[in-house]
Design a protein around this motif. Sequence first.
Motif, mmCIF file in Angstrom:
data_model
loop_
_atom_site.group_PDB
_atom_site.id
_atom_site.type_symbol
_atom_site.label_atom_id
_atom_site.label_comp_id
_atom_site.label_asym_id
_atom_site.label_seq_id
_atom_site.Cartn_x
_atom_site.Cartn_y
_atom_site.Cartn_z
ATOM 1 N N PHE A 114 34.230 30.219 46.707
ATOM 2 C CA PHE A 114 35.628 30.166 46.264
ATOM 3 C C PHE A 114 36.217 31.540 45.999
ATOM 4 O O PHE A 114 37.274 31.656 45.369
ATOM 5 C CB PHE A 114 35.733 29.320 44.980
ATOM 6 N N CYS A 144 29.650 30.078 35.840
ATOM 7 C CA CYS A 144 31.056 30.496 35.893
ATOM 8 C C CYS A 144 31.940 29.268 35.654
ATOM 9 O O CYS A 144 31.933 28.343 36.473
ATOM 10 C CB CYS A 144 31.396 31.120 37.249
ATOM 11 N N PHE A 192 36.154 24.357 40.185
ATOM 12 C CA PHE A 192 36.370 24.123 41.618
ATOM 13 C C PHE A 192 35.429 23.046 42.144
ATOM 14 O O PHE A 192 35.838 22.155 42.883
ATOM 15 C CB PHE A 192 36.126 25.406 42.420
ATOM 16 N N CYS A 230 29.743 33.263 46.156
ATOM 17 C CA CYS A 230 30.578 32.123 45.758
ATOM 18 C C CYS A 230 31.502 31.711 46.917
ATOM 19 O O CYS A 230 32.204 32.549 47.480
ATOM 20 C CB CYS A 230 31.414 32.502 44.538
ATOM 21 N N LYS A 264 36.639 33.758 34.221
ATOM 22 C CA LYS A 264 35.866 34.092 35.424
ATOM 23 C C LYS A 264 34.624 34.862 35.018
ATOM 24 O O LYS A 264 34.698 35.726 34.136
ATOM 25 C CB LYS A 264 36.696 34.975 36.357
ATOM 26 N N GLU A 289 27.123 36.674 41.408
ATOM 27 C CA GLU A 289 27.578 35.296 41.571
ATOM 28 C C GLU A 289 28.784 35.246 42.506
ATOM 29 O O GLU A 289 28.880 34.400 43.376
ATOM 30 C CB GLU A 289 27.973 34.680 40.216
ATOM 31 N N TYR A 339 35.078 28.906 36.125
ATOM 32 C CA TYR A 339 35.989 28.732 37.266
ATOM 33 C C TYR A 339 35.279 27.988 38.400
ATOM 34 O O TYR A 339 35.820 27.077 38.996
ATOM 35 C CB TYR A 339 36.444 30.099 37.780
ATOM 36 N N LYS A 340 34.054 28.398 38.695
ATOM 37 C CA LYS A 340 33.301 27.777 39.778
ATOM 38 C C LYS A 340 33.010 26.310 39.434
ATOM 39 O O LYS A 340 33.116 25.419 40.274
ATOM 40 C CB LYS A 340 31.988 28.554 39.973
HETATM 41 S S1 SF4 Z 1 34.531 34.115 42.751
HETATM 42 FE FE1 SF4 Z 1 33.432 32.283 42.153
HETATM 43 S S2 SF4 Z 1 31.857 32.995 40.761
HETATM 44 FE FE2 SF4 Z 1 33.351 34.637 40.911
HETATM 45 S S3 SF4 Z 1 34.809 34.273 39.218
HETATM 46 FE FE3 SF4 Z 1 35.644 33.233 40.996
HETATM 47 S S4 SF4 Z 1 34.861 31.144 40.880
HETATM 48 FE FE4 SF4 Z 1 33.623 32.408 39.508
#
Ligand code: SF4
Length: 250
Positions: free
Chosen positions: A232, A18, A24, A230, A220, A226, A20-21
């Motif tokens: 986050f 991901c 972060f 996660c 995302k 996932e 985004y992950k």
């Molecule tokens: S919750 Fe975590 S794994 Fe899911 S889109 Fe957001 S950052 Fe990605």
Amino acid sequence: MNQIQSMTDENLRDFITCPYKFYFELIEKKKRSINWRQVVQHVVNKVVFSFYQLPAESRHSVCVLKLIDEYWGKVSPQIFESRIQYYTVVAKITDYLMENIQSESRKSPPLFLFEKLNTYIEELNVDLSLTFDVAEWSDSSFVIKKYLVDGTPEMLALYYHLSIVFSEKVLKRTPKRVEVVTLLDGKRHVFIPTSKDLKEGLKFLQTMKYSIEDSSNYFKTKNVNECNICPFLEECNQTIHEFSPKKYLS
Ligand code: SF4
């Protein structure tokens, strides 16, 4: 657009999981809690490493069981989503590891066993690093193997391309096979390299490098599994982010 100087297999795997992950964790350096998949992968790596270190005559199924017992004993059921998942995972890992690793009993020790290699790739203008889990080398054959808890098609493609690029660039040799076993479904994914695969591998990695450098395209993941594990999740749902990969790129 900033240019990245180095990429590791872990960075690329995180980005594929991901973007985004990845942002972060690696760029904002936010808290990184360990999830059950990472813990199980650690156990699998320990078992595989210990198994291949045994003399050939000692590598049999009872040893695999003993090693799983030894390393699984330290895993807390609390990190799983339920008790059922805890027992299902250990049952599948045990079955499929025994089934797939047993055929390795009478072979010579691998040339590389969880060995991290680094190299500068001129075509990508980047330092690249990769851990070869198991690589068997002889006069007539060079085979690369990996045991994963699970893996999406994108993850399998990443390991395949990285293996080819590293083999050609660092070892100056084309592997006869690249094998990835995914232990939760017991599948053995076998890739047979062809002459055009180095070019394909470099193209794949170049695309990934551009994707990481261009944060305006971060997205995302759609993989709810996932998101469920996660750390986050809340933040990700609430905030609109302006990504800046500078810290990672410098
Ligand atoms: S919750 Fe975590 S794994 Fe899911 S889109 Fe957001 S950052 Fe990605």
